[in-house]
Write an enzyme that holds these catalytic residues in place. Structure first.
Site, PDB file in Angstrom:
ATOM      1  N   VAL A 148       0.869  -1.168   0.000  1.00 32.67           N
ATOM      2  CA  VAL A 148       0.000   0.000   0.000  1.00 32.67           C
ATOM      3  C   VAL A 148       0.908   1.220   0.000  1.00 32.67           C
ATOM      4  CG1 VAL A 148      -1.491   1.383   1.522  1.00 32.67           C
ATOM      5  CG2 VAL A 148      -2.121  -0.961   0.970  1.00 32.67           C
ATOM      6  N   CYS A 149       0.470   2.282  -0.647  1.00 33.03           N
ATOM      7  CA  CYS A 149       1.172   3.563  -0.624  1.00 33.03           C
ATOM      8  C   CYS A 149       2.575   3.369  -1.228  1.00 33.03           C
ATOM      9  CB  CYS A 149       1.196   4.074   0.815  1.00 33.03           C
ATOM     10  SG  CYS A 149       1.561   5.833   1.010  1.00 33.03           S
ATOM     11  N   SER A 150       3.548   4.111  -0.738  1.00 34.54           N
ATOM     12  CA  SER A 150       4.897   4.040  -1.296  1.00 34.54           C
ATOM     13  C   SER A 150       5.603   2.734  -0.951  1.00 34.54           C
ATOM     14  CB  SER A 150       5.727   5.230  -0.820  1.00 34.54           C
ATOM     15  OG  SER A 150       5.764   5.259   0.592  1.00 34.54           O
TER      16      SER A 150
END
Lengths: 271, 271
Positions: A148-150
């Protein structure tokens, strides 16, 4: 290792009237479990997934807990919060969580390998040799390789996204191309066994997607109702497509350095 | 105490071109801070809120981290994860978080007093004399008294909801009447200085509401964009109004015992 025993106990009561082959906590078929739920023939209330969630200093804790909010509802699954050691790990905003597995003790064959994102801590994890080796090794055999995300920068740096469509936080999605991935603008991107979520709160949508993938839609919907995931944000500024200019400008500026460092990471990886 | 120093460092860079009176990490006015952002005259980038987030064994960790995802973006604020002792606290699904304040060391005058929910652990916290005394004492003076999910049972048991509209997890919202509250069916309910969120994931909507309340709308929108809160659940089963019957039935059944115990708590409180 978290075997979600409290939830298991609760859910065993639940599964009794519905499951066709539910097992009790010791893996034995429990009495009274031979009823079928006619409308949900494919609901598998009990499973045996092994899920590893990476933790590292400076991670964004919501990237970890959003997915866990959904994955934690998997009856019978084991969730490993994995870090370099069992020392507590502090997030970018100061939340300290205790791991329950290390790179050494984490099972070798995983159903799901997951990593959260962050900013500077994520870039440090992405270049850390032990973390890369762990992610590359478990990622080579895991049934699903996810982020998830970076966190997708960590997957990319470990060589796990070559040729795969993937997403990330809006600020660094384009950077994934540097790792041989195909940056894709969606809340959750699934390409074969790679499942990546967009920024931070996309972990909830990612988690629901994984529940349906690992079990089925009804199971996922049960966890959605239990967590009352019926979002109603009071404002509509959660995406670069909808945020007002006076919101986008400072946030883009705030992340300038992080984006530059992420691009440098990808460039170094290519070289 | 978490002073969000990393975020402060990041956001000081951000605030430079926009804030009219931004302060650096030591509270001194920083150089180059005299520009105004014409479109956002009311944005207060720096604040000094003191926020206490209660922790107790068996809490639902997403109830804590969802709000923190937003409140953690408050530059200059101090966030206290408060528990009976500094021993790590384990959630209902096995996530272990380290407190940074105790009932004794938590500041007496708070901007925000907050409690997460859960099931059995929440009911235990609601009847624990030390926890009740802490909540009643800080709640008597806090600028905002708040909760997410069944955390409102703890507020109710501490006598903090009498005469106030409030909400909770859908399964126990009606129980709030037993504490003299007015159960209200909404994602986030604000009545004067009481702000309560619905179940689990409503903490994100609650957090955004609090950001706008504590600062202003633009500040909240900046945090919404940073956390990419542009929800897109793959299913529409997050509410008792939208979930299919085969999803509602097992979840209602699963929570039957918890609802009964919650009703008993409210009845005992009244007596």
């Amino acid at each position: 290792m978290t075997d979600i025993s409290r939830r298991q106990a609760l859910l065993l009561a639940l599964s009794a009237p519905f499951a066709s082959c539910a097992l009790d906590a010791d893996g034995q078929q429990a009495p009274g479990m031979n009823h079928k739920m006619p409308d949900t023939p494919n609901v598998h209330w009990m499973g045996d997934e092994q899920i590893a969630m990476l933790m590292y200093p400076g991670m964004t804790v919501m990237d970890l807990i959003g997915p866990h909010c959904m994955l934690g509802g998997l009856m019978g699954a084991k969730i490993f919060f994995v870090a370099k050691s069992l020392d507590p790990v502090t997030s970018d905003a100061g939340v300290t969580i205790t791991p329950n597995a290390t790179f050494g003790t984490c099972p070798r064959d995983l159903t799901v390998l997951f990593t959260p994102g962050g900013t500077d801590g994520t870039l440090a994890a992405a270049v850390d040799p032990d973390t890369r080796a762990f992610m590359a090794d478990r990622g080579a055999r895991a049934k699903y390789v996810t982020s998830v995300c970076s966190g997708s920068l960590i997957l990319g740096a470990a060589g796990l996204l070559k040729g795969y469509k993937a997403t990330s936080h809006w600020s660094v999605r384009h950077v994934l191309a540097g790792f041989g991935a195909i940056p894709t603008d969606a809340r959750v991107v699934q390409d074969r066994n790679r499942v990546t979520g967009a920024g931070v709160t996309a972990g909830l949508d990612f988690g629901l997607t994984m529940l349906a993938e690992l079990r089925d839609r009804t199971y996922a919907e049960c966890c959605q109702l239990m967590s009352e995931y019926d979002p109603d944000p009071p404002f509509n500024a959660g995406s670069m497509k909808t945020a007002p200019a006076e919101v986008k400008a400072p946030m883009v500026q705030m992340l300038t350095e992080f984006v530059k460092k992420s691009e440098a990471l990808a460039a170094a990886n290519k070289a």
